[in-house]
Write a protein that holds these residues in place. Sequence first.
Motif, PDB file in Angstrom:
ATOM      1  N   UNK A 144      -6.104  -1.274   5.108  1.00  0.00           N
ATOM      2  CA  UNK A 144      -5.917  -2.554   5.821  1.00  0.00           C
ATOM      3  C   UNK A 144      -7.010  -3.541   5.432  1.00  0.00           C
ATOM      4  N   UNK A 145      -8.251  -3.051   5.343  1.00  0.00           N
ATOM      5  CA  UNK A 145      -9.338  -3.986   5.021  1.00  0.00           C
ATOM      6  C   UNK A 145      -9.248  -4.471   3.576  1.00  0.00           C
ATOM      7  N   UNK A 146      -8.672  -3.679   2.692  1.00  0.00           N
ATOM      8  CA  UNK A 146      -8.569  -4.102   1.282  1.00  0.00           C
ATOM      9  C   UNK A 146      -7.334  -4.965   1.040  1.00  0.00           C
ATOM     10  N   UNK A 147      -6.198  -4.546   1.588  1.00  0.00           N
ATOM     11  CA  UNK A 147      -4.938  -5.214   1.245  1.00  0.00           C
ATOM     12  C   UNK A 147      -4.254  -5.891   2.427  1.00  0.00           C
ATOM     13  N   UNK A 148      -4.775  -5.703   3.611  1.00  0.00           N
ATOM     14  CA  UNK A 148      -4.149  -6.323   4.785  1.00  0.00           C
ATOM     15  C   UNK A 148      -3.005  -5.471   5.319  1.00  0.00           C
ATOM     16  N   UNK A 149      -2.388  -5.981   6.390  1.00  0.00           N
ATOM     17  CA  UNK A 149      -1.314  -5.213   7.037  1.00  0.00           C
ATOM     18  C   UNK A 149      -0.069  -5.146   6.158  1.00  0.00           C
ATOM     19  N   UNK A 150      -0.024  -5.974   5.139  1.00  0.00           N
ATOM     20  CA  UNK A 150       1.125  -6.006   4.236  1.00  0.00           C
ATOM     21  C   UNK A 150       1.063  -4.874   3.195  1.00  0.00           C
ATOM     22  N   UNK A 151       0.062  -4.020   3.302  1.00  0.00           N
ATOM     23  CA  UNK A 151      -0.116  -2.966   2.292  1.00  0.00           C
ATOM     24  C   UNK A 151       1.176  -2.154   2.089  1.00  0.00           C
ATOM     25  N   UNK A 152       1.860  -1.881   3.179  1.00  0.00           N
ATOM     26  CA  UNK A 152       3.042  -1.023   3.059  1.00  0.00           C
ATOM     27  C   UNK A 152       4.297  -1.779   2.645  1.00  0.00           C
ATOM     28  N   UNK A 153       4.195  -2.595   1.592  1.00  0.00           N
ATOM     29  CA  UNK A 153       5.348  -3.422   1.204  1.00  0.00           C
ATOM     30  C   UNK A 153       6.403  -2.648   0.408  1.00  0.00           C
ATOM     31  N   UNK A 154       6.118  -1.423   0.065  1.00  0.00           N
ATOM     32  CA  UNK A 154       7.101  -0.604  -0.647  1.00  0.00           C
ATOM     33  C   UNK A 154       7.016  -0.736  -2.166  1.00  0.00           C
ATOM     34  N   UNK A 155       6.666  -1.928  -2.651  1.00  0.00           N
ATOM     35  CA  UNK A 155       6.640  -2.155  -4.108  1.00  0.00           C
ATOM     36  C   UNK A 155       5.525  -1.330  -4.762  1.00  0.00           C
ATOM     37  N   UNK A 156       4.342  -1.369  -4.168  1.00  0.00           N
ATOM     38  CA  UNK A 156       3.230  -0.620  -4.783  1.00  0.00           C
ATOM     39  C   UNK A 156       3.524   0.881  -4.788  1.00  0.00           C
ATOM     40  N   UNK A 157       4.102   1.382  -3.707  1.00  0.00           N
ATOM     41  CA  UNK A 157       4.449   2.815  -3.671  1.00  0.00           C
ATOM     42  C   UNK A 157       5.463   3.139  -4.765  1.00  0.00           C
ATOM     43  N   UNK A 158       6.442   2.264  -4.938  1.00  0.00           N
ATOM     44  CA  UNK A 158       7.438   2.495  -5.993  1.00  0.00           C
ATOM     45  C   UNK A 158       6.786   2.525  -7.373  1.00  0.00           C
ATOM     46  N   UNK A 159       5.812   1.637  -7.576  1.00  0.00           N
ATOM     47  CA  UNK A 159       5.134   1.604  -8.891  1.00  0.00           C
ATOM     48  C   UNK A 159       4.334   2.887  -9.130  1.00  0.00           C
ATOM     49  N   UNK A 160       3.620   3.339  -8.091  1.00  0.00           N
ATOM     50  CA  UNK A 160       2.833   4.568  -8.264  1.00  0.00           C
ATOM     51  C   UNK A 160       3.756   5.748  -8.550  1.00  0.00           C
ATOM     52  N   UNK A 161       4.874   5.792  -7.831  1.00  0.00           N
ATOM     53  CA  UNK A 161       5.807   6.909  -8.055  1.00  0.00           C
ATOM     54  C   UNK A 161       6.435   6.799  -9.446  1.00  0.00           C
ATOM     55  N   UNK A 162       6.800   5.584  -9.829  1.00  0.00           N
ATOM     56  CA  UNK A 162       7.418   5.366 -11.142  1.00  0.00           C
ATOM     57  C   UNK A 162       6.487   5.829 -12.262  1.00  0.00           C
ATOM     58  N   UNK A 163       5.198   5.590 -12.052  1.00  0.00           N
ATOM     59  CA  UNK A 163       4.211   5.923 -13.077  1.00  0.00           C
ATOM     60  C   UNK A 163       3.793   7.396 -13.032  1.00  0.00           C
ATOM     61  N   UNK A 164       3.478   7.896 -11.845  1.00  0.00           N
ATOM     62  CA  UNK A 164       2.884   9.237 -11.755  1.00  0.00           C
ATOM     63  C   UNK A 164       3.732  10.258 -11.010  1.00  0.00           C
ATOM     64  N   UNK A 165       4.759   9.799 -10.348  1.00  0.00           N
ATOM     65  CA  UNK A 165       5.520  10.694  -9.476  1.00  0.00           C
ATOM     66  C   UNK A 165       6.392  11.675 -10.250  1.00  0.00           C
ATOM     67  N   UNK A 166       6.697  12.774  -9.584  1.00  0.00           N
ATOM     68  CA  UNK A 166       7.637  13.758 -10.125  1.00  0.00           C
ATOM     69  C   UNK A 166       9.034  13.216  -9.822  1.00  0.00           C
ATOM     70  N   UNK A 167       9.692  12.756 -10.893  1.00  0.00           N
ATOM     71  CA  UNK A 167      10.932  11.985 -10.690  1.00  0.00           C
ATOM     72  C   UNK A 167      12.042  12.806 -10.030  1.00  0.00           C
ATOM     73  N   UNK A 168      11.980  14.139 -10.185  1.00  0.00           N
ATOM     74  CA  UNK A 168      13.033  14.975  -9.594  1.00  0.00           C
ATOM     75  C   UNK A 168      12.833  15.185  -8.094  1.00  0.00           C
ATOM     76  N   UNK A 169      11.670  14.790  -7.598  1.00  0.00           N
ATOM     77  CA  UNK A 169      11.399  15.003  -6.175  1.00  0.00           C
ATOM     78  C   UNK A 169      12.352  14.164  -5.320  1.00  0.00           C
ATOM     79  N   UNK A 170      12.902  14.742  -4.262  1.00  0.00           N
ATOM     80  CA  UNK A 170      13.787  13.962  -3.377  1.00  0.00           C
ATOM     81  C   UNK A 170      13.070  12.761  -2.764  1.00  0.00           C
TER      82      UNK A 170
END
Lengths: 152, 305
Positions: free
Chosen positions: B175-201
């Motif tokens: 929250x202190x770094x990115x604000x309450x908007x941190x959970x916008x979904x886009x950043x999580x999608x990018x991290x998963x796209x880059x490092x995530x196990x794509x077969x994971x549900x």
Amino acid sequence: MPDAGTSPMNSRMRRQETVFIVGFIVINLIGPIVLGERFPFTISPMFCDEPACYCEYFVTDANGREIDLASLKLQRVYDGNPVGLGVGIQPAETLDRFGQVPTEQELSRHLLEQIDVWPDTPYLRIEMTVVGALDENRVGPVERLALKVERP
Amino acid sequence: MRMKRLCKGWFDCTYPDFGQMTVWILISFAICLAILGPSHQTGLRADSATLISFFPEQILSSLYVYQALRVLLVVAAIGWALKRGLAWTPATTSVCFMLIWALRMENVANGAHIFHVANMLIFLHAAWFHLYRVEIVAACQAGTFWQLKLYPRWVFYLAVFYLGIFHAWAGVTKISTSGLDWGNGLSLQLWIYLWGWQASPFAQLALANRLIAQLLQTGALVIETFSFLCWFGRWPRTLVGLGLLGFYTGVLGTFVDYGFHFNAILVALFLLPFEPWISGRAMKRVTSSDHKSPESVLQKDGVAT
């Protein structure tokens, strides 16, 4: 266990325990505030940023051979943690900034500065792919830039 | 007076089953760290990374020091597990664990938070064994270790306290770094796209729909930020524990090589109701036998008083 304080041993032990409890709580409350990300204290900063895109690079020489990105200072040093925070070795210098896209000029200038690392090739080809929001739901490659940087 | 009442329960003791089981789990984590090889990267020294940054460079970057500490950690941890040399094995285990991870952080360019919780809980349990070593040794010699109330409640409460503050910091920092908007979904999608196990549900779900990614990310932020609520009784503790375990399941199911398994195990152990269950079973086991206090053993053996 009988109530502490019934014997000198117990009362001494209770005092030691109290000091430890208070110390443990105070140190763990204040430590991260005062010292920040400094092991054993931590502010648990992983993934605290909010990137909206990132770049992938692919570089080849005049013969089409792939070139190691680290040799051109284009490697990714970001791993989800704030770069350089709480670590003893400075991350390698790189143009790549997770969440930022360099301009064509910045990229060309950077490659011109690095091209001497590969003296046998007259030029370098670079493909930069920007990954970001494709639409309202998905992410993927949203922009591609291909450049040929010739040795001056 | 009020403070005394508040702290009274902290000094009550229960049977050591839960504490001893936790110690064995923590010791297995210590052995894992000892097995983990050194990761000495080259490069310029950064600013202070750990509390031992002031050590001379020859020590910070020495592989010999690192290897010696690994060996010492294994010896001390095994000694502690077997309750041998309790005057020094718990403390040595804790110090070696702390130093090994600190040296690792001093010699890498990318941090990790997989052993911070284990480190602090090893320190805490080493303090318990250190402060109660006379009673524990006497009980072991008398063969009554499992029949005595040797596990002070403060060990459990401080472990819960640390788990709460460790995870709450993660929320606060976001929250202190990115604000309450941190959970916008886009950043999580990018991290998963880059490092995530794509077969994971989890990965497929989050990558397919930003709203779902947003809900998962915001949920993680809420759970982390409010995880300090686990300090306030059994039900909040269990709810926070379930939330954090859900979070870890998602993280480990998506970023499979992130190494947060140790944290997840300790969250489950302390925040889910294992302690009352295990202590309850210990109580039932002992009710049929004679309840001996540590003092009675000490007096019998002429150790103290």
